[in-house]
Design a protein around this motif. Structure first.
Motif, PDB file in Angstrom:
ATOM      1  N   SER A  12       0.848  -1.191   0.000  1.00  0.00           N
ATOM      2  CA  SER A  12       0.000   0.000   0.000  1.00  0.00           C
ATOM      3  C   SER A  12       0.882   1.239   0.000  1.00  0.00           C
ATOM      4  CB  SER A  12      -0.931   0.007   1.221  1.00  0.00           C
ATOM      5  OG  SER A  12      -0.323   0.625   2.331  1.00  0.00           O
ATOM      6  N   ALA A  13       0.360   2.335  -0.511  1.00  0.00           N
ATOM      7  CA  ALA A  13       1.117   3.583  -0.615  1.00  0.00           C
ATOM      8  C   ALA A  13       1.052   4.418   0.664  1.00  0.00           C
ATOM      9  CB  ALA A  13       0.595   4.398  -1.795  1.00  0.00           C
ATOM     10  N   ILE A  14       0.461   3.874   1.715  1.00  0.00           N
ATOM     11  CA  ILE A  14       0.270   4.653   2.941  1.00  0.00           C
ATOM     12  C   ILE A  14       0.857   3.934   4.158  1.00  0.00           C
ATOM     13  CG2 ILE A  14      -1.708   5.991   2.170  1.00  0.00           C
ATOM     14  CD1 ILE A  14      -3.532   3.905   3.436  1.00  0.00           C
ATOM     15  N   GLU A  15       1.949   3.227   3.927  1.00  0.00           N
ATOM     16  CA  GLU A  15       2.578   2.470   5.008  1.00  0.00           C
ATOM     17  C   GLU A  15       3.412   3.365   5.917  1.00  0.00           C
ATOM     18  OE1 GLU A  15       2.245  -0.903   5.652  1.00  0.00           O
ATOM     19  OE2 GLU A  15       0.709  -0.927   4.085  1.00  0.00           O
ATOM     20  N   HIS A  16       3.750   2.819   7.074  1.00  0.00           N
ATOM     21  CA  HIS A  16       4.653   3.472   8.021  1.00  0.00           C
ATOM     22  C   HIS A  16       6.017   3.663   7.350  1.00  0.00           C
ATOM     23  CE1 HIS A  16       7.416   3.673  11.511  1.00  0.00           C
ATOM     24  NE2 HIS A  16       6.390   4.206  12.138  1.00  0.00           N
ATOM     25  N   PRO A  17       6.750   4.728   7.706  1.00  0.00           N
ATOM     26  CA  PRO A  17       8.065   4.973   7.084  1.00  0.00           C
ATOM     27  C   PRO A  17       9.011   3.772   7.145  1.00  0.00           C
ATOM     28  CG  PRO A  17       7.399   6.888   8.337  1.00  0.00           C
ATOM     29  CD  PRO A  17       6.367   5.832   8.611  1.00  0.00           C
ATOM     30  N   SER A  18       8.940   2.963   8.188  1.00  0.00           N
ATOM     31  CA  SER A  18       9.845   1.808   8.283  1.00  0.00           C
ATOM     32  C   SER A  18       9.551   0.773   7.206  1.00  0.00           C
ATOM     33  CB  SER A  18       9.761   1.158   9.670  1.00  0.00           C
ATOM     34  OG  SER A  18       8.454   0.676   9.930  1.00  0.00           O
ATOM     35  N   VAL A  19       8.310   0.728   6.739  1.00  0.00           N
ATOM     36  CA  VAL A  19       7.950  -0.151   5.621  1.00  0.00           C
ATOM     37  C   VAL A  19       8.362   0.494   4.310  1.00  0.00           C
ATOM     38  CG1 VAL A  19       6.041  -1.213   4.346  1.00  0.00           C
ATOM     39  CG2 VAL A  19       6.058  -1.273   6.852  1.00  0.00           C
ATOM     40  N   GLU A  20       8.007   1.756   4.139  1.00  0.00           N
ATOM     41  CA  GLU A  20       8.302   2.457   2.882  1.00  0.00           C
ATOM     42  C   GLU A  20       9.814   2.547   2.634  1.00  0.00           C
ATOM     43  OE1 GLU A  20       8.279   4.550  -0.644  1.00  0.00           O
ATOM     44  OE2 GLU A  20       6.787   3.249   0.304  1.00  0.00           O
ATOM     45  N   GLU A  21      10.580   2.831   3.669  1.00  0.00           N
ATOM     46  CA  GLU A  21      12.032   2.912   3.483  1.00  0.00           C
ATOM     47  C   GLU A  21      12.634   1.542   3.164  1.00  0.00           C
ATOM     48  OE1 GLU A  21      13.922   5.644   3.218  1.00  0.00           O
ATOM     49  OE2 GLU A  21      12.013   6.720   3.328  1.00  0.00           O
ATOM     50  N   SER A  22      12.064   0.494   3.716  1.00  0.00           N
ATOM     51  CA  SER A  22      12.510  -0.860   3.368  1.00  0.00           C
ATOM     52  C   SER A  22      12.226  -1.152   1.904  1.00  0.00           C
ATOM     53  CB  SER A  22      11.815  -1.896   4.257  1.00  0.00           C
ATOM     54  OG  SER A  22      12.176  -1.738   5.617  1.00  0.00           O
ATOM     55  N   MET A  23      11.078  -0.666   1.422  1.00  0.00           N
ATOM     56  CA  MET A  23      10.731  -0.852   0.012  1.00  0.00           C
ATOM     57  C   MET A  23      11.706  -0.094  -0.897  1.00  0.00           C
ATOM     58  SD  MET A  23       8.242  -2.906  -0.034  1.00  0.00           S
ATOM     59  CE  MET A  23       7.128  -3.618   1.204  1.00  0.00           C
ATOM     60  N   LYS A  24      12.079   1.108  -0.503  1.00  0.00           N
ATOM     61  CA  LYS A  24      13.033   1.884  -1.295  1.00  0.00           C
ATOM     62  C   LYS A  24      14.388   1.183  -1.345  1.00  0.00           C
ATOM     63  CE  LYS A  24      10.940   6.423  -0.417  1.00  0.00           C
ATOM     64  NZ  LYS A  24      11.118   7.756   0.240  1.00  0.00           N
ATOM     65  N   TYR A  25      14.774   0.594  -0.225  1.00  0.00           N
ATOM     66  CA  TYR A  25      16.034  -0.155  -0.180  1.00  0.00           C
ATOM     67  C   TYR A  25      15.984  -1.322  -1.165  1.00  0.00           C
ATOM     68  CZ  TYR A  25      19.549  -3.432   1.562  1.00  0.00           C
ATOM     69  OH  TYR A  25      20.599  -4.320   1.652  1.00  0.00           O
ATOM     70  N   LEU A  26      14.873  -2.043  -1.192  1.00  0.00           N
ATOM     71  CA  LEU A  26      14.748  -3.192  -2.094  1.00  0.00           C
ATOM     72  C   LEU A  26      14.695  -2.751  -3.557  1.00  0.00           C
ATOM     73  CD1 LEU A  26      12.258  -5.352  -0.005  1.00  0.00           C
ATOM     74  CD2 LEU A  26      14.667  -5.844  -0.453  1.00  0.00           C
ATOM     75  N   GLU A  27      14.074  -1.589  -3.805  1.00  0.00           N
ATOM     76  CA  GLU A  27      14.060  -1.053  -5.176  1.00  0.00           C
ATOM     77  C   GLU A  27      15.484  -0.813  -5.670  1.00  0.00           C
ATOM     78  OE1 GLU A  27      10.090   1.456  -6.236  1.00  0.00           O
ATOM     79  OE2 GLU A  27      11.275   2.264  -4.587  1.00  0.00           O
ATOM     80  N   LYS A  28      16.324  -0.277  -4.791  1.00  0.00           N
ATOM     81  CA  LYS A  28      17.708  -0.009  -5.168  1.00  0.00           C
ATOM     82  C   LYS A  28      18.492  -1.301  -5.407  1.00  0.00           C
ATOM     83  CE  LYS A  28      17.997   4.362  -2.612  1.00  0.00           C
ATOM     84  NZ  LYS A  28      18.619   5.063  -1.455  1.00  0.00           N
TER      85      LYS A  28
END
Length: 378
Positions: free
Chosen positions: A95-111
């Motif tokens: 979801s696009a409205i997750e807690h920052p700890s989820v969203e930042e983990s997603m950004k890490y995996l994107e990289k």
């Protein structure tokens, strides 16, 4: 008396949690890994707390791993699962409205080569289950959706989403950040169809610095904390017996009162909603349906959040402008909901707990009117 209405940020530790932490620091102070009686007593305290968390999630105690909190848990579960199962499958739906700890983990995996598909919420704040499900395919390694949004209180259709995903793609790993729903909404791991779940202590009247991960039996997650192999190798480092004991005590004290706590929060939420609805300069951002009553988000026309927050603070009333774990900037949650920047910039988040009272709601309503009359003239 102060009116503390920022319980989605943190809660006051309950008496049971304080007593358990004190006992573990003064009497039961051993290292759980030690082989003598003092160490064994400490290990038994950790085991008892593990059983308490497991009882709240209706799962086996061996599926519970203690951590330092939700941020560590989310990082470990999301990155660890993606790394283990993502050798060939490289797609993640979240979801696009997750807690920052989820969203930042997603950004890490994107990289690191993963494709992340983010599902935006509807204007009411909830994720459309069908849209989320439709985004998952045979190449999806992980699906992640929070149970209750930390800024609006919107309840997500996690059970519907995960159940359909497991029917169509049983190998897809499902993760749920249940921090804001834990001990507010009854959670059964099997019923939720979640392989991985995150919960936190300080959101449920335990101290800061302790959380837990649920990992379904048979699911593998690469550990990110290496060392002495504590917590069955999933989270090395000497367990904090005082914090873990306090977490277990807080859960035991509240587990049987979930329906009563919900009703009390619902009464407070409805009372505040009625008062806010009578003020034409207030816009309520939290939907009235499919909502966790412990959180209510609204905007005060023309007055930036931090200005109103400081006014309320001068009246001994404490609220928030959004997620306490994400300082500064626009609310990504309200922006994703399509709320204009001017409205989002004036957002206030009120969050209740079992300790909240009608008197605090009355004090807030009065102070908001005083604040608007004073600040709008500047």
């Amino acid at each position: 008396m102060p009116a503390y209405l920022d319980n989605a940020a943190t809660t006051k530790p309950c008496e049971e949690a304080v007593a358990a932490a004190l006992a573990a620091m003064t009497d039961n102070y051993g290292n759980p890994s030690s082989l003598h009686r003092v160490g064994l007593n400490a290990e038994l305290a950790v085991t008892e707390a593990r059983k308490s968390i497991a009882a709240a999630l209706v799962c086996l105690p061996e599926c519970i791993t203690f951590t330092s909190g939700a941020t560590e848990s989310n990082n470990t579960l999301i990155i660890g699962a993606a790394e283990h199962y993502g050798k060939r499958k490289k797609k993640i739906v979240v979801s696009a409205i997750e807690h920052p700890s989820v969203e930042e983990s997603m950004k890490y995996l994107e990289k690191n080569g993963f494709e992340v598909v983010r599902i935006k919420p509807q204007k009411t704040g909830e994720i459309d289950a069908d849209e989320f499900i439709a985004a998952v395919d045979y190449n999806t390694v992980l699906a992640s959706c929070m149970l209750v949004n930390n800024e609006t209180g919107a309840i997500m259709p996690v059970k519907k989403i995960f159940t359909q995903i497991k029917r169509s793609y049983p190998d897809c790993i499902t993760h749920c950040d249940a921090v804001q729903g834990f001990l507010k909404i009854p959670i059964k791991t099997a019923d939720l169809n979640a392989d991985l779940i995150t919960v936190s202590g300080h959101k449920v009247h335990a101290p800061k610095g302790v959380g837990a991960m649920y990992i379904k039996k048979g699911i593998r997650v690469n550990p990110r904390m290496l060392g002495g192999g504590q917590e069955k190798g999933m989270r090395s480092g000497t367990e904090s017996v005082p914090l873990i004991s306090a977490f277990g005590a807080a859960v035991r004290a509240q587990l049987q009162t979930i329906p009563t706590a919900w009703s009390n929060a619902e009464e407070l939420n409805n009372r505040l909603r009625k008062k806010l609805a009578a003020l034409d300069y207030i816009t309520i951002n939290s939907n009235a349906e499919d909502q966790c009553p412990f959180i209510l988000n609204f905007s005060v026309k023309g007055i930036r959040s931090e200005i109103m927050l400081h006014f309320l603070e001068s009246k001994n009333i404490y609220v928030s402008s959004g997620s306490a774990c994400s300082k500064g900037g626009h609310s990504s949650v309200l922006t994703a909901m399509g709320i204009p920047d001017k409205v989002a910039d004036s957002a206030i988040r009120v969050s209740f707990s079992r300790m909240s009272s009608c008197g605090e709601v009355e004090a807030l309503a009065t102070a908001l009117q005083e604040g608007y009359m004073s600040l709008a003239k500047r």
